[in-house]
Design an enzyme around this catalytic site. Structure first.
Site, PDB file in Angstrom:
ATOM      1  N   ASP A   1     -15.884  -2.570  -8.350  1.00  0.00           N
ATOM      2  CA  ASP A   1     -17.235  -2.000  -8.421  1.00  0.00           C
ATOM      3  C   ASP A   1     -17.372  -1.368  -9.591  1.00  0.00           C
ATOM      4  O   ASP A   1     -18.688  -0.894 -10.282  1.00  0.00           O
ATOM      5  CB  ASP A   1     -17.829  -1.249  -7.202  1.00  0.00           C
ATOM      6  CG  ASP A   1     -16.593   0.032  -7.224  1.00  0.00           C
ATOM      7  OD1 ASP A   1     -15.388  -0.176  -6.990  1.00  0.00           O
ATOM      8  OD2 ASP A   1     -17.097   1.334  -7.224  1.00  0.00           O
TER       9      ASP A   1
ATOM     10  N   GLU B   1       0.915  -1.289  -0.044  1.00  0.00           N
ATOM     11  CA  GLU B   1      -0.008  -0.075   0.129  1.00  0.00           C
ATOM     12  C   GLU B   1       0.951   1.284   0.113  1.00  0.00           C
ATOM     13  O   GLU B   1       1.740   1.181   0.828  1.00  0.00           O
ATOM     14  CB  GLU B   1      -0.992   0.088   1.324  1.00  0.00           C
ATOM     15  CG  GLU B   1      -1.799   1.226   1.450  1.00  0.00           C
ATOM     16  CD  GLU B   1      -2.626   1.430   0.173  1.00  0.00           C
ATOM     17  OE1 GLU B   1      -2.464   2.584  -0.213  1.00  0.00           O
ATOM     18  OE2 GLU B   1      -3.461   0.505  -0.141  1.00  0.00           O
TER      19      GLU B   1
ATOM     20  N   ASP C   1      -7.580   1.621  -8.245  1.00  0.00           N
ATOM     21  CA  ASP C   1      -8.058   2.759  -8.875  1.00  0.00           C
ATOM     22  C   ASP C   1      -8.544   2.726 -10.199  1.00  0.00           C
ATOM     23  O   ASP C   1      -7.713   1.986 -11.011  1.00  0.00           O
ATOM     24  CB  ASP C   1      -7.122   3.758  -8.722  1.00  0.00           C
ATOM     25  CG  ASP C   1      -7.166   5.376  -9.174  1.00  0.00           C
ATOM     26  OD1 ASP C   1      -8.396   5.514 -10.147  1.00  0.00           O
ATOM     27  OD2 ASP C   1      -6.494   6.233  -8.738  1.00  0.00           O
TER      28      ASP C   1
ATOM     29  N   TYR D   1     -14.554  -1.894   1.292  1.00  0.00           N
ATOM     30  CA  TYR D   1     -15.352  -1.252   0.404  1.00  0.00           C
ATOM     31  C   TYR D   1     -16.135  -2.297  -0.205  1.00  0.00           C
ATOM     32  O   TYR D   1     -17.629  -1.782  -0.538  1.00  0.00           O
ATOM     33  CB  TYR D   1     -14.455  -1.088  -0.812  1.00  0.00           C
ATOM     34  CG  TYR D   1     -13.534   0.334  -0.662  1.00  0.00           C
ATOM     35  CD1 TYR D   1     -14.256   1.646  -0.673  1.00  0.00           C
ATOM     36  CD2 TYR D   1     -12.107   0.295  -0.813  1.00  0.00           C
ATOM     37  CE1 TYR D   1     -13.324   2.848  -0.708  1.00  0.00           C
ATOM     38  CE2 TYR D   1     -11.323   1.490  -0.728  1.00  0.00           C
ATOM     39  CZ  TYR D   1     -12.009   2.580  -0.610  1.00  0.00           C
ATOM     40  OH  TYR D   1     -11.211   4.029  -0.712  1.00  0.00           O
TER      41      TYR D   1
END
Length: 197
Positions: A139, A54, A103, A179
């Site tokens: 998503d 990360e 992203d 998320y």
């Protein structure tokens, strides 16, 4: 950094077995966010080794706190942005890769920045041993369609695929991210694809 005992500051590609102290399979999550997914994976699979990468320091701190609270012994973190697999890994070193809610870089001119761009997928294959996998969840419907095109362009085998993970036959098998739980609760579909190398 607080909770830094599980951080590998400057990873040496040949030393991952040494970092874990065993020869168990090694799995990587690129972009672990707050760590919900990778910490649960490490708890659920004590005979596997897990690496979480990360680049955002404030986000990775939350993941480190979760790992410390769970007392995971089989999880290591790297605070960095990974551009090339060879920067941290050796060829055929990993058993699997997870890409969760990366992203989407929605503008067409940014396609090469997407973690599922074909050169990235090819790079993952280099680091993952034959018979290993990559699991991708998003998503973002546009990123999912792009990802499928990139996978097919490379000729990789798709072994699992759905546009609605939590209404599919695969739902019970998979660990969720923060998320993902948020999206599932709001009724948003989760796109999912698993490829074998």
């Amino acid at each position: 950094m607080e909770c830094s005992e599980n951080i590998i500051e400057t990873p040496v590609s040949s030393k991952w077995r040494e970092y874990f102290g065993n020869d168990n399979p090694i799995f990587l999550e690129i972009g672990c966010g707050k760590g919900n997914f990778i910490v649960k994976k490490a708890i659920e699979n004590p005979n596997g080794n897990f690496i979480a990468i990360e680049g955002q320091d404030t986000v990775i701190l939350r993941a480190l706190e979760k790992a410390k609270a769970a007392e995971t012994q089989n999880l290591r973190f790297v605070m960095a942005f990974l551009n090339n697999m060879s920067d941290m890994f050796e060829e055929n070193q990993l058993d699997g890769i997870y890409l969760n809610f990366s992203d989407p870089w929605p503008k067409a001119r940014h396609a090469k920045r997407r973690l599922t761009y074909r050169e990235r997928l090819f790079d993952y294959k280099w680091a993952v041993k034959p018979g290993g996998f990559a699991e991708i969840k998003t998503d973002n419907d546009g990123l999912y369609e792009f990802t499928l095109k990139e996978i097919k362009a490379l000729g990789y085998d798709i072994v699992e695929q759905t546009e609605n993970l939590h209404e599919s036959e695969y739902e019970s098998k998979y660990t969720t991210t923060e998320y993902e739980e948020k999206f599932r609760n709001s009724g948003k579909n989760i796109n999912y694809v698993k490829i074998m190398f």
